[in-house]
Design an enzyme around this catalytic site. Structure first.
Site, PDB file in Angstrom:
ATOM      1  N   HIS A  64       1.653   2.199  -4.672  1.00 23.49           N
ATOM      2  CA  HIS A  64       2.748   1.546  -3.946  1.00 23.49           C
ATOM      3  C   HIS A  64       3.572   2.609  -3.233  1.00 23.49           C
ATOM      4  O   HIS A  64       3.648   3.746  -3.676  1.00 23.49           O
ATOM      5  CB  HIS A  64       3.634   0.736  -4.904  1.00 23.49           C
ATOM      6  CG  HIS A  64       4.082   1.520  -6.101  1.00 23.49           C
ATOM      7  ND1 HIS A  64       3.279   1.722  -7.193  1.00 23.49           N
ATOM      8  CD2 HIS A  64       5.241   2.171  -6.360  1.00 23.49           C
ATOM      9  CE1 HIS A  64       3.913   2.465  -8.077  1.00 23.49           C
ATOM     10  NE2 HIS A  64       5.116   2.755  -7.593  1.00 23.49           N
ATOM     11  N   HIS A  86       7.373   3.403  -1.886  1.00 21.39           N
ATOM     12  CA  HIS A  86       8.789   3.040  -1.968  1.00 21.39           C
ATOM     13  C   HIS A  86       9.395   3.249  -0.579  1.00 21.39           C
ATOM     14  O   HIS A  86       9.208   4.318   0.017  1.00 21.39           O
ATOM     15  CB  HIS A  86       9.543   3.979  -2.910  1.00 21.39           C
ATOM     16  CG  HIS A  86       9.123   3.927  -4.341  1.00 21.39           C
ATOM     17  ND1 HIS A  86       9.862   3.291  -5.300  1.00 21.39           N
ATOM     18  CD2 HIS A  86       8.037   4.444  -4.983  1.00 21.39           C
ATOM     19  CE1 HIS A  86       9.263   3.427  -6.484  1.00 21.39           C
ATOM     20  NE2 HIS A  86       8.153   4.128  -6.320  1.00 21.39           N
TER      21      HIS A  86
HETATM   22  P1  5GP Z   1       6.770   4.292  -9.717  1.00 24.94           P
HETATM   23  O1  5GP Z   1       7.684   4.937 -10.704  1.00 24.94           O
HETATM   24  O2  5GP Z   1       5.440   3.899 -10.347  1.00 24.94           O
HETATM   25  O3  5GP Z   1       6.594   5.061  -8.446  1.00 24.94           O
HETATM   26  O4  5GP Z   1       7.497   2.966  -9.273  1.00 24.94           O
HETATM   27  C1  5GP Z   1       7.396   1.750  -9.930  1.00 24.94           C
HETATM   28  C2  5GP Z   1       8.563   0.906  -9.469  1.00 24.94           C
HETATM   29  O5  5GP Z   1       8.284  -0.441  -9.760  1.00 24.94           O
HETATM   30  C3  5GP Z   1       9.884   1.244 -10.158  1.00 24.94           C
HETATM   31  O6  5GP Z   1      10.834   1.657  -9.174  1.00 24.94           O
HETATM   32  C4  5GP Z   1      10.284  -0.050 -10.862  1.00 24.94           C
HETATM   33  O7  5GP Z   1      11.659  -0.311 -10.776  1.00 24.94           O
HETATM   34  C5  5GP Z   1       9.462  -1.102 -10.132  1.00 24.94           C
HETATM   35  N1  5GP Z   1       9.036  -2.217 -10.964  1.00 24.94           N
HETATM   36  C6  5GP Z   1       8.444  -2.159 -12.189  1.00 24.94           C
HETATM   37  N2  5GP Z   1       8.142  -3.383 -12.631  1.00 24.94           N
HETATM   38  C7  5GP Z   1       8.536  -4.261 -11.659  1.00 24.94           C
HETATM   39  C8  5GP Z   1       8.477  -5.691 -11.535  1.00 24.94           C
HETATM   40  O8  5GP Z   1       8.009  -6.407 -12.411  1.00 24.94           O
HETATM   41  N3  5GP Z   1       8.986  -6.208 -10.387  1.00 24.94           N
HETATM   42  C9  5GP Z   1       9.528  -5.445  -9.397  1.00 24.94           C
HETATM   43  N4  5GP Z   1       9.999  -6.067  -8.315  1.00 24.94           N
HETATM   44  N5  5GP Z   1       9.601  -4.097  -9.484  1.00 24.94           N
HETATM   45  C10 5GP Z   1       9.102  -3.515 -10.592  1.00 24.94           C
END
Ligand code: 5GP
Ligand code: ZN
Length: 140
Positions: free
Chosen positions: A101, A103
């Site tokens: 993903h 951001h």
């Molecule tokens: P990472 O740390 O893997 O780059 O980002 C994962 C992101 O996904 C985090 O910023 C977290 O807040 C978001 N996230 C995790 N679970 C969910 C969810 O169930 N729904 C949404 N909308 N965001 C999520």
């Protein structure tokens, strides 16, 4: 194929609700539930892909187009003066959801957010050595 226990697969196929902001054939975008700033959006391919090393080049233009569309809209909607596009790979880099993903984070002048602290090389030869090591690995 969707992964049964992948939260983003479940969001992308509508099994779990999300605050969706954009969708097309290949990607979906929805608000991060723990935003850095309101409007912080995640863009995911609908297909389950773990990280940037597994990400196929054929999908790159679809993601790039979605990043531009969403970023432009998010800047207009939030009044942000800028935005960061971030993508984490691996636990050590802060990846917590193992479905790739991007951001899109709205940024405001003086918001004080520090994304990283920069360092330095010991000297010019240490920098050259590192460049050599990486360039040799790229050729493998
Ligand atoms: P990472 O740390 O893997 O780059 O980002 C994962 C992101 O996904 C985090 O910023 C977290 O807040 C978001 N996230 C995790 N679970 C969910 C969810 O169930 N729904 C949404 N909308 N965001 C999520
Ligand atoms: Zn997934």
């Amino acid at each position: 194929m969707p992964e049964e226990n992948c939260i983003f697969c479940r969001i992308a196929n509508g099994e779990i609700p999300s605050a969706k902001v954009y969708e097309d054939e290949n990607v979906m975008a929805f608000l991060d539930l723990a935003p850095v700033h309101a409007g912080h959006t995640l863009i995911v391919p609908k297909k389950h892909i773990k990280d940037a090393l597994a990400f196929p080049a054929e999908l790159a233009s679809a993601v790039a187009a979605a990043v531009q569309k969403v970023a432009r809209a998010l800047v207009a909607a939030t009044g942000a003066q800028g935005f960061n596009v971030l993508q984490n790979n691996g636990l050590a880099a802060g990846q917590t959801v193992f479905h790739i993903h991007w951001h899109i984070i709205p940024r405001f002048e003086g918001d004080g957010l520090e994304m990283w602290r920069q360092g330095s090389y010991l000297d010019a030869s240490a920098m050259q050595e590192m460049a050599k090591k990486i360039s040799l690995a790229v050729q493998k």
